[in-house]
Scaffold this active site. Structure first.
Site, mmCIF file in Angstrom:
data_model
loop_
_atom_site.group_PDB
_atom_site.id
_atom_site.type_symbol
_atom_site.label_atom_id
_atom_site.label_comp_id
_atom_site.label_asym_id
_atom_site.label_seq_id
_atom_site.Cartn_x
_atom_site.Cartn_y
_atom_site.Cartn_z
ATOM 1 N N ARG A 57 -35.901 -11.546 39.174
ATOM 2 C CA ARG A 57 -36.118 -11.631 40.624
ATOM 3 C C ARG A 57 -35.134 -12.586 41.321
ATOM 4 N NH1 ARG A 57 -42.625 -11.916 41.561
ATOM 5 N NH2 ARG A 57 -43.073 -9.816 40.892
ATOM 6 N N GLU B 199 -54.234 -22.862 49.253
ATOM 7 C CA GLU B 199 -52.777 -22.868 49.063
ATOM 8 C C GLU B 199 -52.119 -24.165 49.545
ATOM 9 O OE1 GLU B 199 -50.870 -19.243 50.489
ATOM 10 O OE2 GLU B 199 -48.927 -19.872 49.698
ATOM 11 N N THR C 215 -55.150 -15.113 53.463
ATOM 12 C CA THR C 215 -56.259 -14.526 52.705
ATOM 13 C C THR C 215 -56.464 -13.058 53.068
ATOM 14 O OG1 THR C 215 -57.329 -16.685 52.606
ATOM 15 C CG2 THR C 215 -58.721 -14.779 52.173
HETATM 16 P P1 ADP Z 1 -55.982 -20.266 51.973
HETATM 17 O O1 ADP Z 1 -55.681 -19.023 51.188
HETATM 18 O O2 ADP Z 1 -55.637 -21.502 51.265
HETATM 19 O O3 ADP Z 1 -57.357 -20.234 52.562
HETATM 20 P P2 ADP Z 1 -54.828 -19.125 54.353
HETATM 21 O O4 ADP Z 1 -53.395 -18.901 54.630
HETATM 22 O O5 ADP Z 1 -55.647 -17.907 54.080
HETATM 23 O O6 ADP Z 1 -54.953 -20.205 53.196
HETATM 24 O O7 ADP Z 1 -55.524 -19.851 55.602
HETATM 25 C C1 ADP Z 1 -55.050 -21.037 56.148
HETATM 26 C C2 ADP Z 1 -55.441 -21.068 57.617
HETATM 27 O O8 ADP Z 1 -55.143 -22.342 58.163
HETATM 28 C C3 ADP Z 1 -54.700 -20.040 58.462
HETATM 29 O O9 ADP Z 1 -55.605 -19.266 59.191
HETATM 30 C C4 ADP Z 1 -53.814 -20.903 59.345
HETATM 31 O O10 ADP Z 1 -53.535 -20.310 60.591
HETATM 32 C C5 ADP Z 1 -54.632 -22.168 59.478
HETATM 33 N N1 ADP Z 1 -53.844 -23.360 59.839
HETATM 34 C C6 ADP Z 1 -52.635 -23.724 59.338
HETATM 35 N N2 ADP Z 1 -52.216 -24.869 59.888
HETATM 36 C C7 ADP Z 1 -53.187 -25.253 60.770
HETATM 37 C C8 ADP Z 1 -53.339 -26.355 61.666
HETATM 38 N N3 ADP Z 1 -52.392 -27.294 61.784
HETATM 39 N N4 ADP Z 1 -54.468 -26.422 62.416
HETATM 40 C C9 ADP Z 1 -55.427 -25.451 62.338
HETATM 41 N N5 ADP Z 1 -55.319 -24.382 61.526
HETATM 42 C C10 ADP Z 1 -54.230 -24.282 60.742
#
Ligand code: ADP
Length: 573
Positions: free
Chosen positions: A300, A432, A63
């Site tokens: 692409r 996502e 994000t």
């Molecule tokens: P969205 O856009 O769907 O909010 P992001 O990529 O911005 O997705 O955020 C997803 C968050 O979840 C990230 O900060 C990532 O580090 C965290 N995350 C991913 N896998 C895990 C997990 N197994 N446990 C805790 N946090 C996680």
């Protein structure tokens, strides 16, 4: 009798100890990106106790990297600008953009709730008053802050501030590894691992899965798309698809997992995406032998494959002063230090370490092809512009995964569904990690809309579900004992030091209290303001959270981060 009292007392003590060591909340949110933070705020406002687990040392995920804005139709800001738009048109654009693979109900829910979500965010202190035109959108509906700053850098701190104001705990460095279920398959909690590798478990009535996509997990994306093997990524390192794996393990259905958005021209170190318009203005691509190898205006996927066939699996995007002068984005890239330049084509080749004569001849033959409108070598017919105006420039590029459209299947209540369409009780997902909203292709501006609309919905649904079972008081004894902020072991004091930035010296003050780094301020610097903003926003908090300079540099600001790291290291020694 005495014996029984002692036994009862002992039992009570054991029970008390067991209760004390259990972490619990009404709602456990996994992931502190945009979707997770929106869910946490909404669930708390609806009266639920909430804890957020974040595996990285900082919040923001992908994000914080998002650039364009938030799509929304029928907003007050559009009305103020006289833009006529409606959810119906947004639905149509999103369906067409997604190659009609999207789930129409999810798209409808997103579009119909987009304007209200803009109002909600405005209430949280977010400025979304500027409206821009995005690709694939019939009407201007991409909302961002006045001045057009990249949205992720503004939205993330606003959300974090709102969590803080509500006293919502984010446990950093805590990685969820498993969704716990009872014999009926209903989710009852989360098992996680903390920074020390210790297992911690959480009991709750609802879980919101907001772990983001899998664009940084080559093994996972190549398993769904073998043609993407070898691709790098524009994603943050935590985008490893954990949530998808955890949900699948308890029976969740997955959709559109092979729908992955890629970009062929991404600078491999900073992950900066070089837009097609650079080639559209006449840029060419050469390999390490100094030669063109493809019609640079093909799609692409074809370009990505062609680059990966080259000896080093990367290429150089070549342009000249004419193109540089025309494109502000390239001037920013130059400021970021990713552009190599040469006063002559031969000098550029020398700077790149590629054969000078071959490269100079290649530039010359491209200019001739443009002049005669006949690219005999690769039959390029569009984007014909000469490269005859020095200095000449190059940026290294290779293909990268940008966004994973697929993920866990949800309904409009954000409930996670099984293959048979039934919902997994107590499990909600947003952002996502889910699939179905963007189908075969995501439109710019729809990611932030998706995570905000569905993040908020997940928070609302998870809170209602949890509270219907009776509220659980927030208890985090086990987690707090094991996941406190990292401890430093430095000598207390206020240290002033000069560091070497990219554009000159910077004056830094580091404060150590109780052995911990408690603040780092940069009192003066000559770095590019926009770049340094990201360093102050992401890099400095990450160092304080980790109590160490061994944290990832900010993409595009490696030299500023290195300068800061060295300066801090020198005083901490
Ligand atoms: P969205 O856009 O769907 O909010 P992001 O990529 O911005 O997705 O955020 C997803 C968050 O979840 C990230 O900060 C990532 O580090 C965290 N995350 C991913 N896998 C895990 C997990 N197994 N446990 C805790 N946090 C996680």
């Amino acid at each position: 009798m005495k014996k029984m009292v002692v036994l009862a007392l002992a039992l009570a003590l054991v029970l008390a100890a067991a209760t004390a060591s259990a972490n619990q909340a009404d709602v456990v949110v996994i992931g502190a990106g945009g979707a997770g933070m929106a869910a946490a705020i909404q669930a708390a406002d609806d009266g639920a106790t909430v804890v957020v687990l974040e595996k990285m040392d900082y919040a923001g995920g992908n994000t914080v990297r998002s650039e364009g804005g938030m799509n929304a139709a029928g907003t007050v800001y559009q009305a103020a600008m006289g833009i006529e738009d409606s959810p119906e048109v947004m639905i149509e654009d999103t369906m067409v953009g997604g190659k009609n693979l999207s789930d129409p109900e999810l798209v409808r829910f997103m579009a119909e709730n987009s304007a209200a979500t803009v109002d909600w965010l405005t209430g949280l202190g977010m400025d979304l008053s500027e409206v821009a035109q995005g690709a694939g959108a019939t009407n201007a509906r991409m909302h961002r802050s006045a001045g057009g700053a990249k949205i992720g850098g503004v939205l993330t701190p606003v959300l974090m501030r709102n969590l803080e104001q509500r006293g919502i705990t984010i446990l950093y460095g805590v990685r969820a590894t498993k969704l716990d279920t009872d014999e009926s398959g209903a989710v009852t909690g989360v098992t996680a691992t903390d920074k020390t590798g210790t297992e911690v478990s959480f009991t709750c009535n609802s879980v919101v899965l907001a772990t983001g996509g899998f664009g940084a997990n080559e093994e996972q994306f190549a398993a769904y798309r073998s043609d993407l093997k070898g691709f790098s990524t524009t994603n943050h390192p935590g985008a490893t698809g954990d949530g998808i794996v955890m949900a699948q393990a308890i029976g969740a259905a997955l959709v559109d997992m092979d729908q992955i958005q890629t970009n062929p021209t991404v600078e491999p170190v900073t992950h900066i995406v070089l837009s097609e318009s650079v080639r559209g203005n006449g840029a060419i691509m050469v390999n390490v032998e100094g030669q063109r190898f493809v019609n640079e205006m093909l799609t692409r996927d074809v370009l990505s494959a062609a680059i990966l066939e080259q000896p080093e699996k990367y290429a150089y995007l070549i342009f000249d002063k004419r193109i540089m002068d025309k494109m502000e984005a390239l001037q920013q890239d130059y400021e970021m230090g990713i552009v190599t330049e040469g006063e002559t084509p031969a000098a550029l080749a020398q700077a790149l370490g590629i054969p000078e004569d071959v490269f100079a001849a290649q530039v010359e033959s491209w200019n001739q092809a443009v002049a005669s409108e006949n690219d005999a070598a690769f039959e390029r017919t569009t984007g014909l512009g000469t490269l005859s105006d020095g200095p000449w420039y190059a940026i290294q590029v290779s293909p990268a995964v940008h966004y994973t459209m697929g993920g866990v299947k949800i309904n409009t209540n954000t409930q996670v569904l099984r293959e048979d369409g039934s919902a997994i009780a107590n499990l909600y997902a947003a952002g996502e990690v889910t699939g179905g909203v963007h189908g075969g292709n995501r439109l710019g501006g729809n990611a932030v809309c998706d995570i905000m609309v569905f993040g908020r919905q997940a928070g609302m649904q998870a809170a209602a579900n949890a509270l219907a079972k009776g509220s659980l008081a927030l208890e985090l004894p086990q987690a707090q004992a094991q996941t406190q902020q990292a401890q430093g072991h430095y000598t207390d004091g206020v240290y002033q030091v000069e560091g070497a930035g990219r554009n000159g010296p910077m004056q830094v003050t580091v404060t150590v209290e109780g052995g911990n780094i408690t603040s780092i301020t940069v009192d003066s610097h000559s770095e590019t303001a926009m770049i340094f903003e990201a360093v102050e926003r992401d890099f400095i908090p990450a160092i304080i959270a980790a109590q160490s300079t061994q944290v990832d540099s900010v993409a595009g600001a490696t030299m500023s981060c290195d300068g800061l790291k060295n300066a801090i290291d020198s005083v901490l020694k």
